[in-house]
Scaffold this motif. Structure first.
Motif, PDB file in Angstrom:
ATOM      1  N   ILE A   1      13.642  86.359  13.139  1.00 47.53           N
ATOM      2  CA  ILE A   1      14.432  86.506  12.045  1.00 47.53           C
ATOM      3  C   ILE A   1      13.841  85.562  11.273  1.00 47.53           C
TER       4      ILE A   1
ATOM      5  N   ARG B   1      26.741  75.311  15.088  1.00 45.91           N
ATOM      6  CA  ARG B   1      27.186  76.056  16.301  1.00 45.91           C
ATOM      7  C   ARG B   1      27.922  75.100  17.221  1.00 45.91           C
TER       8      ARG B   1
ATOM      9  N   PHE C   1      18.053  78.778  12.419  1.00 44.69           N
ATOM     10  CA  PHE C   1      18.282  79.089  13.829  1.00 44.69           C
ATOM     11  C   PHE C   1      16.799  77.879  15.351  1.00 44.69           C
TER      12      PHE C   1
ATOM     13  N   PRO D   1      29.190  80.878  22.397  1.00 41.92           N
ATOM     14  CA  PRO D   1      28.135  82.595  20.849  1.00 41.92           C
ATOM     15  C   PRO D   1      28.101  82.431  19.632  1.00 41.92           C
ATOM     16  N   ILE D   2      28.150  83.249  19.225  1.00 47.27           N
ATOM     17  CA  ILE D   2      27.190  82.734  18.050  1.00 47.27           C
ATOM     18  C   ILE D   2      28.954  83.129  16.740  1.00 47.27           C
ATOM     19  N   GLY D   3      28.385  82.989  16.354  1.00 47.31           N
ATOM     20  CA  GLY D   3      29.840  82.938  14.607  1.00 47.31           C
ATOM     21  C   GLY D   3      30.991  81.955  15.601  1.00 47.31           C
TER      22      GLY D   3
ATOM     23  N   ASP E   1      15.126  82.548  18.048  1.00 47.10           N
ATOM     24  CA  ASP E   1      15.015  83.868  17.246  1.00 47.10           C
ATOM     25  C   ASP E   1      13.740  83.197  15.841  1.00 47.10           C
TER      26      ASP E   1
ATOM     27  N   TYR F   1      24.935  83.556   8.624  1.00 42.46           N
ATOM     28  CA  TYR F   1      25.013  84.460   9.308  1.00 42.46           C
ATOM     29  C   TYR F   1      25.525  84.297  10.447  1.00 42.46           C
ATOM     30  N   ALA F   2      26.070  84.704  10.987  1.00 48.07           N
ATOM     31  CA  ALA F   2      26.522  84.318  12.853  1.00 48.07           C
ATOM     32  C   ALA F   2      26.149  83.079  14.051  1.00 48.07           C
ATOM     33  N   GLU F   3      24.375  84.559  13.583  1.00 45.09           N
ATOM     34  CA  GLU F   3      23.700  83.617  14.591  1.00 45.09           C
ATOM     35  C   GLU F   3      22.660  81.749  14.353  1.00 45.09           C
TER      36      GLU F   3
ATOM     37  N   LEU G   1      22.232  91.397  11.823  1.00 47.98           N
ATOM     38  CA  LEU G   1      22.799  90.016  12.185  1.00 47.98           C
ATOM     39  C   LEU G   1      24.009  90.011  11.592  1.00 47.98           C
ATOM     40  N   HIS G   2      25.018  89.013  11.822  1.00 46.33           N
ATOM     41  CA  HIS G   2      26.332  89.410  11.544  1.00 46.33           C
ATOM     42  C   HIS G   2      26.473  88.626  10.379  1.00 46.33           C
TER      43      HIS G   2
END
Length: 223
Positions: free
Chosen positions: A137, A220, A130, A47-49, A134, A169-171, A157-158
């Motif tokens: 983005i 990631r 990314f 998962p993101i982040g 994505d 960015y978490a993504e 975005l986070h």
């Protein structure tokens, strides 16, 4: 009678060979599908982040000659209070002033870009990639100006920050945080004919080069 028996035996053997070949092909196909499924499973992103730190000098598996191509990378710079990001299609990875590291990233920002004033003011920046799905983005970040609003917020975005307060960015699927060790504008008198022609039709001003030492590398996690 003997001819009939021989013919029947021949047909049985041929049928057996066809069935055996079919089974082997099916097994190979299944093995291939299983191997492919296994590979996809290994590459499935967490998962993101959810990032993990890695040694960019030992565990970097990107081709430095093409990692800026395709949909490009994202450059982010600033502080938790004030930051901006833009899509970049140029850059280089390598090292300088040392035979063995530290790893370096070089990026280029034109004077008219909103990100330019951030790059001139702050010493740290991040470069990140990314997943292909994505692409929106990078397309949005490359066609909008941060002067018009918070692009990250508009995209949902986070935003995360390193220990140095550098945004990323978490993504993203991987992130390189860099500390600028050299910055300078391109000088037209040092250019060959081709880049001079480029800037003759480029309205955003001359690009400035920012050379940074990689101080942190994140990727990631995979499931």
């Amino acid at each position: 009678m003997r001819k009939a028996i021989k013919l029947i035996s021949f047909c049985v053997v041929c049928t057996g060979l066809v069935l055996m070949t079919s089974c082997l092909n099916t097994a190979k196909s299944d093995d291939g599908k299983n191997a492919e499924a296994g590979l996809m499973e290994k590459k499935q992103l967490a998962p993101i982040g959810e990032f993990e730190e890695f040694n960019v000098l030992e565990d970097w598996d990107e081709n430095p000659f093409v990692c800026f191509k395709g949909q490009g990378l994202l450059l982010a710079v600033g502080t938790p209070e004030h930051n901006n990001a833009m899509t970049i299609g140029w850059g280089s990875l390598g090292n300088i002033w040392s035979k063995i590291g530290p790893a370096t990233v070089t990026v280029y920002v034109a004077e008219a870009r909103y990100t330019f004033e951030f790059m001139e003011k702050y010493d740290y920046f991040t470069v990140m990639a990314f997943a292909e799905e994505d692409a929106r983005i990078l397309n949005y970040m490359g066609t909008r100006s941060g002067r018009e609003g918070d692009k990250a917020a508009q995209l949902g975005l986070h935003t995360l920050y390193t220990e140095n307060g550098t945004p990323y960015y978490a993504e993203a699927i991987w992130v390189l945080e860099c500390k600028t060790i050299y910055r300078a504008p391109f000088l037209k008198e040092g250019m060959a004919e081709e880049p001079q022609q480029f800037y003759a039709n480029f309205s955003s001003g001359v690009h400035h080069m920012y050379l940074g030492n990689v101080v942190k590398a994140l990727k990631r996690k995979t499931i």
